[in-house]
Design a protein around this motif. Structure first.
Motif, mmCIF file in Angstrom:
data_model
loop_
_atom_site.group_PDB
_atom_site.id
_atom_site.type_symbol
_atom_site.label_atom_id
_atom_site.label_comp_id
_atom_site.label_asym_id
_atom_site.label_seq_id
_atom_site.Cartn_x
_atom_site.Cartn_y
_atom_site.Cartn_z
ATOM 1 N N VAL A 222 8.224 11.767 0.465
ATOM 2 C CA VAL A 222 9.055 11.818 -0.800
ATOM 3 C C VAL A 222 9.652 12.963 -1.147
ATOM 4 C CG1 VAL A 222 9.472 11.228 -2.897
ATOM 5 C CG2 VAL A 222 8.092 9.566 -1.405
ATOM 6 N N VAL A 225 12.556 12.598 -6.629
ATOM 7 C CA VAL A 225 12.431 11.231 -7.318
ATOM 8 C C VAL A 225 13.447 11.467 -8.539
ATOM 9 C CG1 VAL A 225 11.044 9.537 -8.497
ATOM 10 C CG2 VAL A 225 10.244 10.632 -6.496
ATOM 11 N N VAL A 248 14.879 7.455 -4.735
ATOM 12 C CA VAL A 248 13.593 8.033 -4.142
ATOM 13 C C VAL A 248 14.193 8.650 -2.858
ATOM 14 C CG1 VAL A 248 11.571 7.992 -3.100
ATOM 15 C CG2 VAL A 248 12.145 6.558 -5.300
ATOM 16 N N VAL A 250 13.790 10.131 0.682
ATOM 17 C CA VAL A 250 12.302 10.424 1.549
ATOM 18 C C VAL A 250 13.057 10.666 2.923
ATOM 19 C CG1 VAL A 250 12.875 7.579 2.092
ATOM 20 C CG2 VAL A 250 10.688 8.806 2.356
ATOM 21 N N TRP A 293 6.746 0.783 -0.274
ATOM 22 C CA TRP A 293 6.041 1.456 -1.402
ATOM 23 C C TRP A 293 5.521 0.490 -2.323
ATOM 24 C CZ3 TRP A 293 4.027 5.601 -2.975
ATOM 25 C CH2 TRP A 293 3.753 5.817 -4.086
ATOM 26 N N ARG A 298 11.145 -1.351 0.373
ATOM 27 C CA ARG A 298 12.340 -1.142 -0.603
ATOM 28 C C ARG A 298 13.659 -1.199 0.025
ATOM 29 N NH1 ARG A 298 9.533 -2.402 -5.228
ATOM 30 N NH2 ARG A 298 7.332 -1.887 -4.922
ATOM 31 N N VAL A 313 13.882 2.096 -6.099
ATOM 32 C CA VAL A 313 12.421 1.426 -6.676
ATOM 33 C C VAL A 313 12.445 1.198 -8.185
ATOM 34 C CG1 VAL A 313 9.959 1.881 -7.113
ATOM 35 C CG2 VAL A 313 11.212 2.964 -4.874
ATOM 36 N N GLU A 319 5.673 4.758 -9.934
ATOM 37 C CA GLU A 319 6.727 5.816 -10.052
ATOM 38 C C GLU A 319 6.054 6.556 -8.694
ATOM 39 O OE1 GLU A 319 7.188 8.569 -12.977
ATOM 40 O OE2 GLU A 319 8.721 9.885 -11.903
ATOM 41 N N PRO A 320 7.013 6.754 -7.475
ATOM 42 C CA PRO A 320 6.546 7.707 -6.373
ATOM 43 C C PRO A 320 6.768 9.225 -6.752
ATOM 44 C CG PRO A 320 8.375 6.212 -5.806
ATOM 45 C CD PRO A 320 8.369 6.150 -7.355
ATOM 46 N N LYS A 321 5.944 10.007 -6.687
ATOM 47 C CA LYS A 321 5.860 11.414 -6.577
ATOM 48 C C LYS A 321 6.488 12.062 -5.475
ATOM 49 C CE LYS A 321 4.012 10.638 -10.794
ATOM 50 N NZ LYS A 321 4.716 10.568 -11.915
ATOM 51 N N ASP A 324 4.527 12.298 -1.792
ATOM 52 C CA ASP A 324 3.890 11.051 -1.400
ATOM 53 C C ASP A 324 4.479 10.649 -0.160
ATOM 54 O OD1 ASP A 324 2.396 10.665 -3.580
ATOM 55 O OD2 ASP A 324 3.634 9.520 -4.766
ATOM 56 N N LEU A 326 5.677 7.323 2.605
ATOM 57 C CA LEU A 326 5.835 6.324 2.461
ATOM 58 C C LEU A 326 5.704 5.482 3.804
ATOM 59 C CD1 LEU A 326 7.152 6.774 -0.215
ATOM 60 C CD2 LEU A 326 9.023 4.971 0.341
#
Length: 343
Positions: A222, A225, A248, A250, A293, A298, A313, A319-321, A324, A326
């Protein structure tokens, strides 16, 4: 921050060993994008497992791989008269699938492909009478049969090989080595038992490198975000967010093969119904991404970019950070990773 291929090396190599034990004399195949691992990595693995021959797809691949693998290289694409000449060492073996091809490769090491029920390349039974004289001018390494994966007509792969063995023997052609593809281990064993004077060599790629799905995993990092509310506009096309959630960013875009799919052979009602549903959603710009995720695949927020993808998302998910990773369900043969990490 990358699209990373994680390899459980011990597990991957244990699977390779299992395949190697099941198919004595196996020839590993390294073609295309190296089944997602790259040519260099597969050459290292083939060398480590003691392979004396490595099969490649084209003469161009043979030229790029020749310094990575010290054994013989078998080019699977058949020779065609008039093809662009590529400088190759004498340890390269050419596949040929026509009388013309055999006659044009005087002095070369060749494997002659027989026409199987694949109906792709190969000499025919009618060619065999003239083949006897033609092979005197080449260094014949053996004959080959590339067999189909599925047999909905109930036919027997072993019987198909035996049929060609009988034709070659009747034409008084040498049967010291047969190269075969897409046989099961027990089928190869049946053939070896019935023809103890012939060495059967299975050319194996997918089953060898990708046979244990749990040994490898793609993951995209990621990169950013951004929180959005329902109705907020975003992206190149200024679409509206369907609900509250996060955009997000990625790692992994079209240059990695994300969003690209090769056609698949679908069998059964359910897979076909899913295909129709996906096609219908795509017409309203709803495309499911390969990234997972919080346990779900997603949706793309918009079509993937060259090196990144933007996902949506919804707010009901965690919440993705940044940082992170995926998990991404990607097809190995169409994916280019940024890096590979061994576990």
């Amino acid at each position: 921050m990358a699209l990373t291929l994680y390899v459980d090396t011990a597990r991957w190599r244990a699977h390779q060993k299992q395949v190697q034990d099941q198919f004595p004399g196996m020839i590993p195949v390294c073609k295309g994008n190296g089944y997602g691992f790259g040519h260099e990595r597969l050459c290292e693995e083939a060398t480590r497992m003691g392979a004396d021959v490595l099969a490649v797809g084209t003469t161009y691949e043979a030229a790029s791989i020749k310094d990575l693998f010290g054994g013989d290289l078998l080019v699977l694409t058949p020779f065609r008269r008039g093809e662009e000449p590529v400088p190759l060492p004498d340890r390269v073996i050419r596949s040929v699938s026509s009388l013309e091809g055999v006659r044009s490769l005087v002095g070369a090491r060749v494997v002659i492909e027989c026409m199987s029920s694949m109906r792709r390349h190969g000499i025919s039974e009618q060619d065999l009478g003239q083949l006897h004289g033609a092979i005197e001018d080449v260094r014949l390494e053996g004959f080959a049969l590339h067999l189909p994966l599925d047999r909905p007509d109930g036919s027997d792969a072993v019987e198909e090989v035996i049929g060609w063995m009988d034709r070659l023997r009747a034409a008084r052609l040498p049967l010291h080595t047969m190269f075969v593809s897409h046989l099961r281990a027990e089928e190869l064993a049946r053939l070896q038992q019935q023809f103890p004077q012939t060495r059967f060599r299975a050319r194996i790629g997918t089953r060898l490198w990708l046979g244990d799905h749990e040994a490898t995993q793609y993951r995209g990092s990621v990169l950013d975000v951004t929180r959005v509310a329902k109705g907020d506009r975003f992206g190149y096309r200024q679409q509206k967010a369907a609900s509250d959630g996060w955009l997000v960013v990625v790692a992994g875009g079209t240059s990695h093969g994300v969003g690209l799919e090769a056609p698949k052979a679908l069998h059964g009602v359910m897979p076909r119904a899913k295909g129709v549903a996906r096609a219908g959603l795509a017409t309203v710009n709803r495309n499911l991404s390969p990234f997972v995720w919080a346990g779900k695949q997603r949706w793309f927020a918009e079509p993937p970019h060259m090196q990144v993808s933007i996902l949506f998302v919804p707010a009901d998910a965690a919440e993705p950070k940044v940082g992170d990773e995926l998990v991404a369900h990607l097809r190995h043969t169409t994916t280019q990773f940024d890096r590979v990490l061994d576990a």
